[in-house]
Design a protein around this motif. Structure first.
Motif, mmCIF file in Angstrom:
data_model
loop_
_atom_site.group_PDB
_atom_site.id
_atom_site.type_symbol
_atom_site.label_atom_id
_atom_site.label_comp_id
_atom_site.label_asym_id
_atom_site.label_seq_id
_atom_site.Cartn_x
_atom_site.Cartn_y
_atom_site.Cartn_z
ATOM 1 N N ASP A 40 47.963 -15.836 60.427
ATOM 2 C CA ASP A 40 46.753 -16.646 60.623
ATOM 3 C C ASP A 40 46.822 -17.946 59.828
ATOM 4 O O ASP A 40 46.446 -19.014 60.324
ATOM 5 C CB ASP A 40 45.507 -15.848 60.225
ATOM 6 C CG ASP A 40 45.051 -14.917 61.340
ATOM 7 O OD1 ASP A 40 45.649 -14.970 62.435
ATOM 8 O OD2 ASP A 40 44.100 -14.141 61.118
ATOM 9 N N VAL A 41 47.299 -17.852 58.605
ATOM 10 C CA VAL A 41 47.418 -19.064 57.778
ATOM 11 C C VAL A 41 48.466 -19.990 58.395
ATOM 12 O O VAL A 41 48.262 -21.200 58.500
ATOM 13 C CB VAL A 41 47.779 -18.700 56.316
ATOM 14 C CG1 VAL A 41 48.168 -19.934 55.519
ATOM 15 C CG2 VAL A 41 46.602 -17.984 55.646
ATOM 16 N N LYS A 42 49.558 -19.418 58.863
ATOM 17 C CA LYS A 42 50.620 -20.239 59.455
ATOM 18 C C LYS A 42 50.106 -21.021 60.669
ATOM 19 O O LYS A 42 50.399 -22.207 60.826
ATOM 20 C CB LYS A 42 51.808 -19.353 59.868
ATOM 21 C CG LYS A 42 52.982 -20.175 60.389
ATOM 22 C CD LYS A 42 54.195 -19.305 60.654
ATOM 23 C CE LYS A 42 55.432 -20.130 60.955
ATOM 24 N NZ LYS A 42 55.316 -20.982 62.137
ATOM 25 N N MET A 84 57.781 -20.266 55.712
ATOM 26 C CA MET A 84 56.900 -21.284 55.130
ATOM 27 C C MET A 84 57.262 -21.518 53.658
ATOM 28 O O MET A 84 57.809 -20.645 52.999
ATOM 29 C CB MET A 84 55.441 -20.817 55.212
ATOM 30 C CG MET A 84 54.988 -20.581 56.630
ATOM 31 S SD MET A 84 53.475 -19.620 56.654
ATOM 32 C CE MET A 84 52.300 -20.879 56.158
ATOM 33 N N PHE A 85 56.911 -22.693 53.190
ATOM 34 C CA PHE A 85 57.136 -23.017 51.777
ATOM 35 C C PHE A 85 55.838 -22.785 51.009
ATOM 36 O O PHE A 85 54.783 -23.252 51.436
ATOM 37 C CB PHE A 85 57.605 -24.461 51.630
ATOM 38 C CG PHE A 85 58.946 -24.687 52.258
ATOM 39 C CD1 PHE A 85 60.105 -24.333 51.581
ATOM 40 C CD2 PHE A 85 59.051 -25.200 53.546
ATOM 41 C CE1 PHE A 85 61.351 -24.501 52.171
ATOM 42 C CE2 PHE A 85 60.293 -25.372 54.142
ATOM 43 C CZ PHE A 85 61.448 -25.017 53.461
ATOM 44 N N THR A 86 55.931 -22.068 49.919
ATOM 45 C CA THR A 86 54.710 -21.761 49.166
ATOM 46 C C THR A 86 54.968 -21.865 47.666
ATOM 47 O O THR A 86 56.104 -21.749 47.202
ATOM 48 C CB THR A 86 54.197 -20.320 49.436
ATOM 49 O OG1 THR A 86 54.990 -19.398 48.698
ATOM 50 C CG2 THR A 86 54.253 -19.955 50.889
ATOM 51 N N LYS A 126 52.994 -32.116 50.135
ATOM 52 C CA LYS A 126 54.316 -31.838 50.701
ATOM 53 C C LYS A 126 54.301 -30.692 51.714
ATOM 54 O O LYS A 126 55.346 -30.269 52.185
ATOM 55 C CB LYS A 126 55.290 -31.489 49.567
ATOM 56 C CG LYS A 126 55.675 -32.702 48.735
ATOM 57 C CD LYS A 126 56.865 -32.379 47.884
ATOM 58 C CE LYS A 126 57.502 -33.636 47.334
ATOM 59 N NZ LYS A 126 58.671 -33.310 46.510
ATOM 60 N N GLY A 127 53.138 -30.186 51.992
ATOM 61 C CA GLY A 127 53.032 -29.152 53.025
ATOM 62 C C GLY A 127 53.285 -27.737 52.552
ATOM 63 O O GLY A 127 53.499 -26.832 53.354
ATOM 64 N N ARG A 128 53.268 -27.538 51.242
ATOM 65 C CA ARG A 128 53.430 -26.173 50.740
ATOM 66 C C ARG A 128 52.072 -25.496 50.667
ATOM 67 O O ARG A 128 51.081 -26.134 50.308
ATOM 68 C CB ARG A 128 54.041 -26.200 49.340
ATOM 69 C CG ARG A 128 55.414 -26.816 49.344
ATOM 70 C CD ARG A 128 55.909 -27.072 47.931
ATOM 71 N NE ARG A 128 57.188 -27.764 47.987
ATOM 72 C CZ ARG A 128 57.571 -28.707 47.132
ATOM 73 N NH1 ARG A 128 56.781 -29.072 46.138
ATOM 74 N NH2 ARG A 128 58.732 -29.291 47.271
ATOM 75 N N VAL A 129 52.076 -24.213 50.999
ATOM 76 C CA VAL A 129 50.835 -23.455 50.834
ATOM 77 C C VAL A 129 50.755 -23.063 49.363
ATOM 78 O O VAL A 129 51.686 -22.477 48.817
ATOM 79 C CB VAL A 129 50.821 -22.196 51.728
ATOM 80 C CG1 VAL A 129 49.586 -21.346 51.443
ATOM 81 C CG2 VAL A 129 50.857 -22.588 53.203
ATOM 82 N N VAL A 130 49.662 -23.419 48.726
ATOM 83 C CA VAL A 130 49.524 -23.139 47.296
ATOM 84 C C VAL A 130 48.590 -21.943 47.099
ATOM 85 O O VAL A 130 47.484 -21.916 47.628
ATOM 86 C CB VAL A 130 48.974 -24.373 46.549
ATOM 87 C CG1 VAL A 130 48.743 -24.051 45.080
ATOM 88 C CG2 VAL A 130 49.936 -25.542 46.689
ATOM 89 N N ILE A 131 49.075 -20.962 46.354
ATOM 90 C CA ILE A 131 48.255 -19.788 46.052
ATOM 91 C C ILE A 131 47.891 -19.860 44.565
ATOM 92 O O ILE A 131 48.765 -20.041 43.717
ATOM 93 C CB ILE A 131 49.038 -18.483 46.320
ATOM 94 C CG1 ILE A 131 49.571 -18.464 47.758
ATOM 95 C CG2 ILE A 131 48.155 -17.259 46.048
ATOM 96 C CD1 ILE A 131 50.703 -17.455 47.978
#
Ligand code: UDP
Length: 234
Positions: free
Chosen positions: A34-36, A94-96, A122-127
Motif C-alpha cells: 500500500d505504501v509503495k 524500495m529505499f528506506t 531523495k525518495g526514501r521512505v523514512v520510518i
C-alpha cells in the motif's frame, strides 16, 4: 486535497493481524504494498509505527515494571516494528531509512530533522522509530511532532475503522461517521482522535489529520486520490 509529503501513522497493534502477538507477515506485506503504490506516484512518505503488538508502557505496572522503564521498552518495540517494515519495503525494491529517537547506531540512524528531510527529497521512505525518545509520550504524539518537523502536509492515521464516528461503531449500530470536522468540533464532542498532546500539536500548527481504515488493502491510495471514505480533521 493534494499532498506532496505525508506522515503515515500505523498502529503496532494492527501489525498483529489475526495473531495474538507479534507480526503477521501478510499484514506487513499489505502495508508495504500500500505504501509503495502511493510512493510510486511521487509522494514523499514518512512513517511512525506504534509498538502495541509487542509492548505498551501503560501495561508495565500490571506486571511489576516501573512505568518509565516500561515506556522505554515500548519505544524499543517500535524499533522492532520499524525494522520489520523496513525489510518489507526493501523486499519490494524500495529505499528506506529507519531513524530513531534513541540512539542505536548498529540498527538505525539517529533522528536528525534535516537529514530526514533530505532522505524524503531523495525518495526514501523514512520510518521514525523509538517515538520521540521520552517516556510518557505516545506514537500519536510522535507522529504529530515529526510531521511538523518535516513539514508534512497531513497526518494520515491508519486505524481499523474507516474514520471518526459519533460513538463506537463496533458497539453501537447507529453510530455515524463524520466526513469532516474542525479541531474545535472534535474537541467539543469529546471525540477520541489522538491523545490530547498529539491533537493539540496538530491543531496549533494547522496540521490536518485524516483518520482512515489502513487494514483494507489499497485503501491508502484511495484515500490519497479522494476516492475513499475517512474523516478529515482540519
Ligand atoms: N512510547 C513512549 N514515548 C514515545 C512513544 C512511545 O514512551 O514517544 C512508548 C509508550 O509506552 C507506548 C509504546 O511506546 O505505549 C508503544 O507505542 P503505542 O502504544 O503508541 O503503540 P500503538 O498503540 O500505536 O501500537
Amino acid at each position: 486535497m493534494k499532498f506532496k509529503r505525508i506522515l503515515l501513522k500505523l498502529s503496532g497493534e494492527a501489525l498483529m493481524g489475526a495473531r495474538k502477538f507479534g507480526i503477521d507477515p501478510a499484514r506487513l506485506e499489505q502495508y508495504a504494498l500500500d505504501v509503495k503504490s502511493v510512493h510510486d506516484k511521487g509522494i514523499e512518505i514518512a512513517i511512525v509505527i506504534g509498538g502495541g503488538n509487542i509492548f505498551r508502557g501503560v501495561d508495565s505496572e500490571k506486571i511489576g515494571i516501573d512505568r518509565v522503564q516500561g515506556d522505554y521498552m515500548g519505544m524499543l518495540a517500535t524499533v522492532i516494528n520499524g525494522m520489520a517494515l523496513q525489510s518489507a519495503f526493501e523486499k519490494l525494491g524500495m529505499f528506506t531509512r529507519l531513524m530513531s529517537g534513541i540512539n542505536m547506531d548498529q540498527v538505525c540512524e539517529p533522528f536528525i530533522k534535516r537529514r530526514a528531510e533530505r532522505h524524503l527529497e531523495k525518495g526514501r521512505v523514512v520510518i521514525f522509530g523509538a517515538g520521540i525518545g521520552n517516556p510518557y509520550f505516545t506514537t500519536d504524539s510522535t507522529a504529530a511532532l515529526r510531521a511538523i518537523e518535516i513539514h508534512a502536509d497531513v497526518v494520515l492515521k491508519g486505524t481499523r475503522v474507516d474514520g471518526v464516528y459519533s460513538s463506537d461503531p463496533e458497539k453501537n449500530a447507529d453510530a455515524t461517521r463524520y466526513k469532516q470536522l474542525s479541531f474545535q468540533e472534535a474537541f467539543q464532542k469529546g471525540l477520541n482522535i489522538m491523545d490530547m498532546t498529539a491533537f493539540t500539536l496538530c491543531q496549533e500548527n494547522n496540521l490536518p489529520i485524516i483518520v482512515f481504515d489502513m487494514n483494507r488493502a489499497g485503501n491508502l491510495a484511495r484515500i490519497m486520490n479522494g476516492e475513499s471514505a475517512g474523516t478529515l480533521i482540519n
